[in-house]
Design an enzyme around this catalytic site. Structure first.
Site, short mmCIF file in Angstrom:
data_model
loop_
_atom_site.label_atom_id
_atom_site.label_comp_id
_atom_site.label_asym_id
_atom_site.label_seq_id
_atom_site.Cartn_x
_atom_site.Cartn_y
_atom_site.Cartn_z
CB THR A 191 53.15 44.61 35.66
OG1 THR A 191 52.77 45.34 36.65
CG2 THR A 191 52.67 43.01 35.69
CG ASP A 335 41.05 46.90 43.64
OD1 ASP A 335 42.15 46.88 44.17
OD2 ASP A 335 40.93 46.76 42.59
CE LYS A 362 42.20 50.11 40.72
NZ LYS A 362 42.40 48.60 41.24
CD1 TRP A 425 46.60 49.76 32.72
CD2 TRP A 425 47.97 50.66 31.17
NE1 TRP A 425 46.09 49.32 31.57
CE2 TRP A 425 47.08 50.03 30.49
CE3 TRP A 425 49.09 51.44 30.55
CZ2 TRP A 425 46.80 49.88 29.14
CZ3 TRP A 425 48.84 51.45 29.01
CH2 TRP A 425 47.66 50.82 28.40
#
Length: 627
Positions: A191, A335, A362, A425
């Site tokens: 991606t 994560d 993140k 993103w």
């Protein structure tokens, strides 16, 4: 024929030939190469009215020298034109930043489509369909997104969701070469926006929520052949290691982790430092999330780093050999990918000009490193966090993990930031005149606990993660970081001190739209269905312009015919705005049907569905957050 007639005929022929040469020259677009890209977005930019790379400059500052649109006239910004950029009846959508070159907008859309549009009018020049493998949709974690394109040597470089790298002729849209990077059947996907590094194009793979071994790699622009590959996870125990750096990494894993691949995908953050000829990548989480399912005993939680997951990794752009790394979240169990976009800049810090690289991933921490050697400069929370208590400056800023943040099947923990991350993103930007970074953020929490065993069919959810919010013992932990941020918004950070200068709560989030800034002291942000414009130094809001369509992607600016435009895609339209634009804004789509009670997507009868966090579903998973 007389001499005079002969002379006149020759003269006429010479004039015609000269006119042909002038016309042909005028029609020949200026070639984009490594030298042009190296200067793009800087004071040496020879094509300042174009947008040639994902981050406008190779430093990824998303800062434009254009200043025709300024504080005095930005209030008159209106639609110049808009055109459809999705297939009739198709899902549509994009997270992609467009490019502008040769009077042409190149817009990537979800599911492998690229549109080439006339930058003056929006007229379609060509459309390319990458024709993803039919199994792709079933082998992706979080959507068939494509975040950007690359341009060099007359080629437009496209990445596909089924892990192919494609070069198109940028004028005609015809395929030049196609390279298979990895196998979608093995749950590798892509991606990422490709980046140009000299005579190579660099990409990274997605698929970190499946059983893959992450990597990023370089391919020759000329023919698409592999130049080098850097694995972000060592080979399985017993398999030969590629080099001493993979051998070092192998000593930071334990147990039978390899049957889950290791993860550490590179699905977004990537940058090329031409000065030091470095490719710098951000890597994702180890897989599966709970430490014990990676073979780590409870008494040893936090003691195995699992390199090179959740790291900033710099390699030689010529060879792919490791130069330095910094691990943002050692032994990650939450994560907290380090895959957010990068910004490079030269910044005065404590009286000394430092060549820095900045990342807000993140984890909710804004990291500033020396990009030449990976030396730690500073790290500060930009949202509330509790997985970390500080950074060991005597150990190159190694994070000091909060030991009570680890969880298992019997212990639940509430972690700040949430599972979708504090910044995903949505691109941040940097204005060197104001000296500020503009960062879209999300400030939420998530309850973690482990399942009884990894689930190989979990797909977009983490294998081994229990259902969030289960009622079990939870240990409260202190929270560190700024207050009064709301659940999301935009903040301006001063990298000299790594502190917030101004903040706009409620303006977007870490997985929504993005930012761009200009030399006229403006910051542009797409968020939801609105374009916001602020003064770059003070944050004063100058414009909030609804464009009615959801899913605004990151904006760019360009100039054509001496007119500056702001351009961006939504899920269904590309929109170009200019001062004095009078075209009618698209009509808002009809509201979605009411959610049924007890049916698909609705709350069970007799209950009330909790409000999801910004951009997330009810399990805290961000469907745009990975891969």
């Amino acid at each position: 024929m007389t001499s005079s007639k002969t002379t006149a005929a020759l003269a006429a022929g010479a004039i015609a030939a000269l006119a042909f040469v002038i016309t042909a020259t005028a029609q020949q677009p200026r070639t984009v190469d490594a030298r042009i890209l190296n200067a793009a977005g800087t004071a040496k930019d020879s094509m300042p009215g174009e947008w040639l790379t994902y981050g406008h400059s190779q430093s990824e500052q998303r800062y434009s020298l254009l200043k025709q649109i300024d504080e005095t006239n930005v209030g008159k910004l209106g639609l110049a034109w808009s055109v459809p950029v999705s297939m009739p009846g198709g899902r549509g959508g994009t997270e992609g930043t467009p490019l502008m070159w040769n009077d042409t907008i190149y817009q990537p859309m979800d599911n492998g489509f690229v549109y080439a549009l006339d930058a003056r009018t929006g007229a379609q020049k060509w459309m390319y369909d990458a024709k993803n493998d039919p199994i792709t949709a079933r082998h992706l974690c979080c959507g068939a997104h494509t975040r950007g394109l690359a341009l060099s040597d007359g080629k437009l470089i496209v990445t596909t969701n089924d892990a192919r790298l494609i070069a198109l002729d940028a004028i005609s849209g015809k395929e030049v070469w196609i390279t298979k990077v990895a196998e979608i059947s093995q749950y590798y996907s892509m991606t990422i926006a490709p980046r140009i590094a000299g005579d190579k194009v660099v990409i990274g793979v997605a698929g970190g929520e499946y059983f893959i071994r992450g990597f990023f790699a370089a391919y020759n622009i000329s023919d698409g052949k592999l130049a080098w590959k850097f694995h972000t996870v060592p080979p399985a125990p017993g398999q030969p290691v590629e080099d001493k750096d993979q051998e070092k990494a192998s000593k930071t894993w334990v147990g039978d982790w390899a049957k889950y691949g290791g993860g550490a995908s590179v699905w977004d953050g990537l940058v090329y430092d031409a000065d030091d000829n470095l490719v710098i990548a951000g890597t994702g989480n180890p897989e599966p999330w709970p430490e014990e399912m990676r073979g780590i005993d409870k008494k040893d939680f936090g003691k195995w780093d699992n390199l090179y997951s959740c790291s900033i990794v710099a390699v030689d752009a010529k060879t792919g050999k490791l130069k330095w790394y910094y691990q943002t979240v050692p032994s990650d169990a939450w994560d907290l990918d380090s895959v957010g976009g990068f910004i490079m800049a030269d910044v005065q810090i404590e009286g000394k000009t430092r060549k820095v690289i900045m990342q807000a991933p993140k984890s909710g921490v804004f990291y500033i490193l020396d990009r030449t050697n990976g030396q730690f400069i500073s790290a500060e929370p930009f949202v509330p966090v509790n997985w970390v208590t500080g950074f060991d400056k005597k150990n190159n800023g190694r994070p000091i993990i909060n030991q009570t943040a680890y969880y298992d099947q019997t212990n639940s923990v509430v972690i700040y930031p949430g599972g979708g991350g504090a910044h995903n993103w949505a691109p941040m930007s940097y204005n060197p005149n104001a000296g500020l970074v503009y960062l879209p953020y999300t400030a939420t929490s998530y309850t973690f606990n482990a399942a009884a065993a990894p689930d190989p069919n979990a797909g977009g959810g983490a294998h081994g993660l229990g259902r969030g919010g289960q009622d079990m013992k939870s240990t409260p932990m202190p929270i560190w970081g700024p207050e009064n941020l709301g659940r999301g918004g935009l903040q301006a950070r001063d990298p000299k001190t790594n502190t917030i200068k101004w903040v706009k709560p409620g303006r977007g989030g870490g997985s929504i739209g993005g930012t761009m800034t200009t030399a006229s002291n403006l910051v542009f942000q797409t968020a939801g269905n609105t374009l916001y414009v602020y003064k770059a130094d003070t944050g004063d809001e100058l414009l909030a312009l609804p464009y009615n369509l959801p899913g605004g992607a990151p904006p760019i600016t360009y100039m054509i015919d001496n007119t500056q435009y702001i351009g961006f895609a939504t899920g269904t339209q590309f929109m170009a705005l200019k001062v004095g634009g009078t075209a009618k804004m698209p009509d808002a789509p009809p509201p979605p049907p009411a959610r049924g009670r007890g049916g698909p997507g609705g709350a069970p009868k007799g209950t009330t569905a909790p409000a999801p966090a910004d951009g997330k579903d009810l399990h805290g998973q961000d469907k745009q957050d990975k891969q």
